[in-house]
Design an enzyme around this catalytic site. Structure first.
Site, PDB file in Angstrom:
ATOM      1  N   ASP A   1       0.864  -1.176   0.000  1.00  0.00           N
ATOM      2  CA  ASP A   1       0.000   0.000   0.000  1.00  0.00           C
ATOM      3  C   ASP A   1       0.910   1.239   0.000  1.00  0.00           C
ATOM      4  O   ASP A   1       2.051   1.166   0.485  1.00  0.00           O
ATOM      5  CB  ASP A   1      -0.880  -0.033   1.255  1.00  0.00           C
ATOM      6  CG  ASP A   1      -1.594   1.270   1.485  1.00  0.00           C
ATOM      7  OD1 ASP A   1      -2.298   1.728   0.566  1.00  0.00           O
ATOM      8  OD2 ASP A   1      -1.433   1.854   2.578  1.00  0.00           O
TER       9      ASP A   1
ATOM     10  N   TYR B   1      -0.216   5.005   0.723  1.00  0.00           N
ATOM     11  CA  TYR B   1      -0.504   6.092   1.669  1.00  0.00           C
ATOM     12  C   TYR B   1      -0.569   5.577   3.113  1.00  0.00           C
ATOM     13  O   TYR B   1      -1.438   4.784   3.447  1.00  0.00           O
ATOM     14  CB  TYR B   1      -1.805   6.803   1.290  1.00  0.00           C
ATOM     15  CG  TYR B   1      -1.729   7.432  -0.091  1.00  0.00           C
ATOM     16  CD1 TYR B   1      -0.998   8.603  -0.287  1.00  0.00           C
ATOM     17  CD2 TYR B   1      -2.330   6.832  -1.189  1.00  0.00           C
ATOM     18  CE1 TYR B   1      -0.893   9.173  -1.550  1.00  0.00           C
ATOM     19  CE2 TYR B   1      -2.234   7.400  -2.455  1.00  0.00           C
ATOM     20  CZ  TYR B   1      -1.507   8.571  -2.628  1.00  0.00           C
ATOM     21  OH  TYR B   1      -1.403   9.127  -3.881  1.00  0.00           O
TER      22      TYR B   1
ATOM     23  N   ARG C   1      -7.604  13.229   6.216  1.00  0.00           N
ATOM     24  CA  ARG C   1      -7.326  11.824   5.924  1.00  0.00           C
ATOM     25  C   ARG C   1      -8.550  10.943   6.214  1.00  0.00           C
ATOM     26  O   ARG C   1      -8.898  10.060   5.434  1.00  0.00           O
ATOM     27  CB  ARG C   1      -6.133  11.345   6.753  1.00  0.00           C
ATOM     28  CG  ARG C   1      -5.851   9.850   6.703  1.00  0.00           C
ATOM     29  CD  ARG C   1      -5.457   9.368   5.327  1.00  0.00           C
ATOM     30  NE  ARG C   1      -5.023   7.976   5.339  1.00  0.00           N
ATOM     31  CZ  ARG C   1      -4.887   7.235   4.250  1.00  0.00           C
ATOM     32  NH1 ARG C   1      -5.137   7.743   3.050  1.00  0.00           N
ATOM     33  NH2 ARG C   1      -4.489   5.985   4.332  1.00  0.00           N
TER      34      ARG C   1
ATOM     35  N   SER D   1      -2.370   0.770  -4.958  1.00  0.00           N
ATOM     36  CA  SER D   1      -2.820   1.955  -4.220  1.00  0.00           C
ATOM     37  C   SER D   1      -4.100   2.565  -4.778  1.00  0.00           C
ATOM     38  O   SER D   1      -4.417   2.423  -5.962  1.00  0.00           O
ATOM     39  CB  SER D   1      -1.701   3.011  -4.282  1.00  0.00           C
ATOM     40  OG  SER D   1      -2.152   4.258  -3.819  1.00  0.00           O
ATOM     41  N   ASN D   2      -4.800   3.271  -3.889  1.00  0.00           N
ATOM     42  CA  ASN D   2      -5.960   4.073  -4.284  1.00  0.00           C
ATOM     43  C   ASN D   2      -5.576   5.269  -5.159  1.00  0.00           C
ATOM     44  O   ASN D   2      -6.404   5.799  -5.891  1.00  0.00           O
ATOM     45  CB  ASN D   2      -6.661   4.618  -3.033  1.00  0.00           C
ATOM     46  CG  ASN D   2      -7.653   3.640  -2.418  1.00  0.00           C
ATOM     47  OD1 ASN D   2      -8.098   2.687  -3.069  1.00  0.00           O
ATOM     48  ND2 ASN D   2      -8.004   3.875  -1.163  1.00  0.00           N
TER      49      ASN D   2
END
Lengths: 220, 220
Positions: free
Chosen positions: A9, A11, A40, A115-116
């Site tokens: 991942d 972040y 966040r 990742s997003n």
């Protein structure tokens, strides 16, 4: 634990999302960390909610929207210039200090980011941290237009690296992401940097370490 | 605004989820509100995450799990008895004071509850508040095994009341729920009890009021 490939991942795992708090602090003294935390939290909420509503917008837009919410929630006035300056900090998040060395120690396997974030958001982070060589792939959910922890996102990772999920380790500091990856069928390492409890979502990680250095020292 | 039917969210809209903080306070002095806030936040997160992971557990289980997380996050030790006592408070949540009168004023239309809660959780709340006669239906997502804001949940509401979505008003205090209902195509009233900002999810409610009394006085 047999690990032929590792997914990371981005972040919170490789890059510190709270790097933005310094810039927030410049514009809004004594509010930096508070802005960063609401920002966040809402950023994540919005990824889950948009996925459930089938109303995908990319992570840049979601990050912009969640910043806007955070500023409103704290009753802070910010011009378009200030908001842009804060948002652009997401292109300059710092890698956690142990990351480069740990990735080098782990490099006898296929490695990828999953990742997003969009490619446009991830590439500068990887480049600035001199990690371009470390990864076989930088994989973004943007290709599928839905966010983690939707199972298809983890599936995309296995397809990109041509690997069986049971041969792969998924590494994340986010308990909800670890729960998603475990549900999918990955082996999972949870990076618990701040001694927090894991989420109660009915699954547990296979391995818990405090940072990537500990992971590098642990993996056979 | 032509409104032939009204759907009400339950938790936070008709019933005060922070009623539980008193009992939390009894067991854990000065921590009641903090427990209640983390508990509620995680309860929502877990509904979204379980829906996205396609790992539904009913709202009672999710409420139990999120309580467990809240206690761990605050480093509080609680026996099974204490946890059960706290959890059971969810069957005794108080209706907000203006609710009975407002529902009576609105009663010349079809009205229903449309909630994440199970029938077993909702029925005692409705009964204790003497609201049994107020609703044509008490509708639970449990029938579909997925949570709001998944579109199918709102669709279930229209099916149960045999009503077109454009003829219905959806009333909720939860901005993410209002965003889901609006995305589905309902007319939406957001109950903003505490003067908070709305979520940045790309849609806006049609009507914003501070409580149900104001709604009852506003609707033609």
């Amino acid at each position: 634990m047999s690990v032929k490939a590792i997914f990371f991942d981005a972040y919170g795992t490789l890059f510190d999302v709270h790097s933005v708090s310094e810039k927030c602090e410049q514009f809004f003294p004594e509010k930096g960390m508070q802005i960063s935390e609401i920002w966040r939290m809402k950023q994540l909420e919005y990824t889950w909610l948009r996925s459930l509503m089938d109303r995908y917008e990319d992570f840049w837009k979601v990050t912009e929207d969640s910043l806007l919410f955070a500023l409103k929630a704290l009753d802070l006035q910010a011009s378009q210039e200030i908001r842009s300056a804060l948002l652009n900090e997401y292109l300059r998040l710092k890698a956690f200090p142990e990351v480069p060395k740990a990735l080098e120690m782990l490099s006898n396997r296929k490695m990828a980011i999953l990742s997003n974030g969009t490619q446009e958001m991830l590439n500068p982070l990887v480049r600035n941290a001199n990690l371009t060589e470390a990864f076989n792939e930088v994989i973004s959910v943007d290709e599928l237009k839905i966010y983690k922890p939707y199972m298809g996102v983890y599936e995309l990772g296995t397809a990109k690296l041509s690997i069986n999920k049971t041969d792969a380790l998924f590494v994340t500091s986010n308990p909800w992401d670890a729960s998603g990856a475990k549900t999918f069928g990955f082996q999972v390492c949870w990076i618990n940097r701040n001694n927090k409890p894991f989420d109660e979502l009915g699954v547990q990680p296979d391995l818990v370490v405090k940072n990537l250095e500990e992971l590098a020292n642990t993996l056979p």
